[in-house]
Every structure is written in structure tokens, then in C-alpha cells.
Enzyme design. Sequence first.
Site, PDB file in Angstrom:
ATOM      1  N   HIS A  50       0.674  -1.189  -0.080  1.00 20.95           N
ATOM      2  CA  HIS A  50      -0.165  -0.103  -0.182  1.00 20.95           C
ATOM      3  C   HIS A  50       0.749   1.099  -0.057  1.00 20.95           C
ATOM      4  O   HIS A  50       0.567   2.288  -0.767  1.00 20.95           O
ATOM      5  CB  HIS A  50      -0.926  -0.061   1.082  1.00 20.95           C
ATOM      6  CG  HIS A  50      -1.825   1.076   1.249  1.00 20.95           C
ATOM      7  ND1 HIS A  50      -2.992   1.045   0.293  1.00 20.95           N
ATOM      8  CD2 HIS A  50      -1.992   2.297   1.835  1.00 20.95           C
ATOM      9  CE1 HIS A  50      -3.567   2.036   0.604  1.00 20.95           C
ATOM     10  NE2 HIS A  50      -3.104   2.836   1.627  1.00 20.95           N
ATOM     11  N   HIS A  96      -9.928   2.906  -1.093  1.00 24.28           N
ATOM     12  CA  HIS A  96     -10.322   2.570   0.394  1.00 24.28           C
ATOM     13  C   HIS A  96     -10.994   1.316   0.372  1.00 24.28           C
ATOM     14  O   HIS A  96     -12.261   1.013   1.044  1.00 24.28           O
ATOM     15  CB  HIS A  96     -10.884   3.695   1.389  1.00 24.28           C
ATOM     16  CG  HIS A  96     -10.219   4.224   2.390  1.00 24.28           C
ATOM     17  ND1 HIS A  96     -10.817   4.391   3.702  1.00 24.28           N
ATOM     18  CD2 HIS A  96      -8.969   4.297   2.646  1.00 24.28           C
ATOM     19  CE1 HIS A  96      -9.888   4.759   4.537  1.00 24.28           C
ATOM     20  NE2 HIS A  96      -8.680   4.660   4.099  1.00 24.28           N
TER      21      HIS A  96
END
Length: 777
Positions: A50, A96
Amino acid sequence: MTATSPAPFSPQEIAAEGIKPEEYAEIVRRLGRHPNKAELGMFGVMWSEHCCYKNSRPLLKQFPTTGPRILVGPGENAGVVDLGEGLQLAFKIESHNHPSAVEPFQGAATGVGGILRDIFTMGARPIALLNSLRFGSLEDPKTQRLFSGVVAGISHYGNCVGVPTVGGEVYFDPAYSGNPLVNVMALGLMETPEIVKSGASGIGNPVLYVGSTTGRDGMGGASFASAELSDESIDDRPAVQVGDPFLEKSLIEACLEAFKTGAVVAAQDMGAAGITCSTSEMAAKGGVGIELDLDKIPVRETGMIPYEYLLSESQERMLFVAHKGREQELIDIFHRWGLQAVVAGTVIAEPIVRILFQGAIAAEIPADALAENTPLYERELLAEPPEYARQAWEWSSDSLPTCTTAGIEIQGNLQSWQEILLTLLNTPTIASKNWVYRQYDHQVQNNTVFLPGGADAAVVRLRPLEGQGKITNTLSGVAATVDCNPRYVYLDPYEGAKAVVAEAARNLSCVGAEPLAVTDNLNFGSPEKPIGYWQLSEACRGLAEGCRELATPVTGGNVSLYNETLDPQGNPQPIYPTPVVGMVGLITDLTKICGQGWQTPGDVIYLLGASITTLGASEYLATIHDTVAGRPPRVDFDLERRVQKVCREGIYADWVRSAHDCAEGGLVVALAESCLAGNLGAEIHLDASGSQLQRLDEVLFGEGGARILVSVASTQQENWESYLQEHLGQNWQKLGIVGNTDADLAVLTTDNQSLIRVSIEEMNDRYQNAIARRLAL
């Protein structure tokens, strides 16, 4: 503890931070010792996919990133493009996904908050939001809960913070069951004289912590976002942040005011990995170090330890580097807006991140080791496409039942073309998303030109700005879109990704905007599996080619991997590869735009572009025949450029009154959508000779690139057709005329055999109420 002494952590503790055994060995080698608990956590989040893109970085290097309008490319909080007239646009897309899967409301809400901070951290005022959402089947109660929660979270945060949600897309497919995708794009107009960068500089300059307090929410969110989801993921709710949109609104105003003072050297949002990420990235980008004292950080919980401070992803927080001597000036601004602001550290010469706690060093790591010189995995690509793709490519439309003008026989029942059209309009992926966008405030700020669903791209007016002693009046606007057909990419990642870029540019062209630049969100499964890496690699190759061909450089984006759900047997089920493209375009004159709905009875309807289509990878094939197979349409970039330019110039010349991309569902679905958007019928004649080259269902519902449906005033027909002949040759067709408000959509052959006749009222019921009906509302 020296590097030769036993590790102070068990293999399970190391793995819990997302660190592989070989990565831990590399950490020990770099530090010359074993890390402590806080340092292990810092490496865990910063070396996660990420944060450091360790599997995707080599592939991202293919993307074109420069161009005459590009002011800021990849590497900063957001990209920035030059719009002319002294106007500059910041824009970015982020995901998200994992947080939204376990806590849909807060996961989606904080996704909005995070992308807005990326925008105003650059010195830009947020002016618009878009979102790209993917869910499983809407018949599934779990999907209904996720879908409702995500939409509520997006609307709550965006509405409260006062930024309009002006557009987006929503797809439903079983491939996303349990692993929804929530990608949010934001646009902002630069307000500060200089673009604010994130690289720290100035030895001795103070480091300010501003915004909200720090708590234990969002602990390890970056590592959580880099792992597969399972039924136990619900236990990871503490990894989901909790947002406060009203505090964020104050933070926007305070930051923009602070930036205008000239007292800010650099700024960084505390997003993924919180304090760890902001300190290490600011230090590494500036080639300096940062010393930060955790005892100075405002907290909302007692008894926090360094590990928790450093990994917390509490929302609405920023880190500033200020010019020495001007820190109080900035603190006063934030206090006036009711926000926290403290001097928490200093820029130092040694290029390290040094964390102090209770008078001792809690962590000390070279900044580069956390933010720049991170692991990189160049994986081996499959020598040939995987078996699932090769099998899918063997599919042929010859395997489908024979077509007649009456329809097609499916499982012993004759379905008329009219019934099939109504079924497609009732499909949640195609149907109106009014249930979604009615929850969004899409007109706050009063700059939204088209209401959601009224055009192929969102259009936002650029209001006169006050800056540097002058008022800039402008007729300019920006258009924006988010696009991806994941079924195309699944069946052929290379061609499918090219089609994503082409469709995004086509949607901008349909409102009259010149495509400028791209931000991308790469949502994929595990790159550690050969098929997953093949999909990622081929899609990146396709995106890079598409962006080069259409002169739309990539200014940045987001990579979200490991989007896989573990089934009850523990087998990972990956999502469809979903490279979402967010594209922005420039409109120099807002009086020269158009939407997708018919405007006036008697206008002439044309199809620009190729007449040959395919049923491979189509919505018709998936919905009506329950088959996901074939190859997606191949992109002809030369024709794509010509068709899009003709559409834009036709709009600018006031010839084209409506324009709509032929996408999912093919020509007849596009015709129906234009009827519904304009509340006018249409009479269409399709050349029967085409059916000798193609099946009738290919003509009606086949899909292909470089196809735009337009309507033109009958008084301009001669000029328009001469123009088409000159610029498109044979690549256009006259289809029919726009009808009255009480007219049907009538599709006939050229010898007047009826194929479809359906009222606007009946189409409207299927199209407008498809989602609400499934939610039993």
C-alpha cells in the site's frame, strides 16, 4: 541489540506486521541491529504494498508522465495540470477498499477525507469529488449492506465538508462479493501563489503537527490494506479510521490560509501509516532528517506507546515544516479555526527519522530505508496467457442460438429484442444510479454544470478567482470521469486496459472537453500468484500505450493489490482486475458543451465510428446468456482520435446537440439512455445489409470502441454530413430522427421490419427503479 543476537520477535510477530522473513533479514542488515517493536511496526507499514508499491513500481515506470500541461507529476500528494488563464488543477484518485469491506460507512467516509487532504495539501481548494464503486451481486443481502453503507459514508463526508460529488460509476458483479472497491477521485483549484510540495528542507526549521488529535483508530491500516480479506477480517475494525468531516472543513480553510502566508516550507497529509509515513517521506524527499518528540503530540487516549503513536491513522492530521521564527504565526491560524497545532520536531541534517518518547530515543531509522530505498520485486511473467484466458478466447458467437427479427430463443423460450433491451436496462450495472447520487449533494458550491446522469462526464464551472491582486474571469470549465470495464480487463488485460483509457477520453469528448491527463487506481488480486501478476503487468502495458496514444500523461494514482476474499475453505477468490482511470479535460467555453439526452424533436441521429462490433465480453452476453467469454473489442487508436475530435469540434461548432458513448449494452442501450435523458423518443432504421455481416444481436447489443451517438439539428444536416465525409470517410451512419415526448423508441430495419418498439414510460420504470427494487425500497 546486535545483528548477530537472536531476533527479539517470533516469526509470527514478524509476519503479523506484514514482513516476510527475507525482508526482516534486510531490515537487520540495514540497521546493523534488530529493530525494536516501534521500528518493526514502522517498517511493516512503510514496506507494505500500500505504501511502497514493491510489486508494481517496475511496471509503473512504463507510464508517460510528462506533457506541456503537466506541472506536477507522480511523487507528490496530487498531480497538477495547467488549465491556462492562470488556473491550475490538482487531482488524484485513491482507494479505500479493505476498510470499506469491514466497516463500509467509515471506510468509505474516510476514503473521501483522505483524498481531499491530498488535494488541499498542494494548496488547492477542493471543488469536486467522483467515485468508482464495485460490489457483488445486488441480490445478495451482504452486498446490499455493503453498498448502502458505502454510499451513506461517501454522502455523509462529502455533504458535511461541502464538496460536491458530481459523478462516478457503480458496477455489480459476483467477482466483487465480499471485496468491494471504493475508489474516490478529487479535483481542486489552486489557490496559493506556489504549489505546496512535501519535501522537507532548512536545517533547524520547526516541524508542526496540525489538525486533530491522535488515537488508536486506524492502527496498521496500511498493512491491513495489503492482505487478503477473510471472514475474520471483521475483527480488524480497529484498522478502520473514524473521520470528522466538520473538522476537515476547518482544516481545509486553515491550511489554505496558512499556505498563503508563505511561512510553510512543506506539507504532508498523515494518511496511510500516519506519523511514520509523513515524517519519513518528507525527510527522504528533502534529503534531510526529522526529529519528532511524541510527548508533544496531542492525543485523545491515555497510555499510548510509541508503536501506537507511529502507526495510528487517526484522520484529519497534517505535518508541516515551517520557516524558523514563523511557527507561532501558523499556530495562531490553526487555533483560530479550533484545531490542534504544536511544534513537535525539527528538521535535522542527518538523513534519519528519529523519534523521541519520554526523553529517550524510541526509534531511529534512515529515512531512505523507509520511504525511498524500499524492497522491489520484479516477478517473472507467464510465458503465455493463462488457461482461463485462452479458453475464453476460443468462444465464438456461433455457439449462440440463431437470431431472427422476432428475437432469439434462450432455453426454449423466444425472447424478443424489446424484452432483452428492458432486461438490460434493469441490470444494476447499466441502470440509473439515481438511488446513489440522490444521496449526494452534487450542487454545493454552485459550480456543477450537469446533474449526475445527464452527461457522459461531470462538468464543473471554474469560478472567478481572487489571487495575487487580480480577479480572473473565465468561461472555462473542467470535465472529469472515472472509467473501467473490468470484464474487458479480465478477459484480456492488455486490450481491456487500452479500452479503459479510450472510453475515459471518449466520455470527456462527449461533453466537448479536450482530454488532458490521467490519475489511475490499480485494483488487482495478489501479484505473488502468476495469474495475478500477469493481469497486473499486461494491464499496465495497456494503460501505458493508451495514455501515450491519446496524449494523456499519468500524474499519479494509487495501487491496491491483494483484493482477494478467502472463501470458507480458505481458497482466495480474486476480484476482476480493475484498473480505474480518472481523466480530466479542459472546456474553454462552457457555452459549447452538451449532454447525452436528445434535445429537439426532428433532430437527426448519427452513429460516429466503426459499425462492426463484438459480443465477446459484452453485457448482453453476460446478462442474457450468463456467459463471460470472448475477447473484448480491440482499440483502433487512429479511429478513436478521429471520432473524438469530430465529436468535440461538432459540439464547438454548435452542430452536435447531444453526444453519448456507446458502451455497456451496445447501440440500442445507448439509444434508450439518450431517449430517457431527453424524455424524447426516436425512430431508428438499421441497415439490413449489416446483418449479413453480423448477427442481429451483434448489431443491436454488440460493443466496440470509437462509437459515439450524436444528434444534430436538421437544418445543419448537409454541413454536418459533408464534415463527416471529409474527416471520417465511411466510418459513420445516419440512424434516424428524434421523436416527440409521447413517442416510443422504435428500431426498425431499412425495409421497415420492426425489431423494437418500447415506450419511454416502460423503459423509465426499468431503468430508474432497478436498484431501489432490489433493495426493496
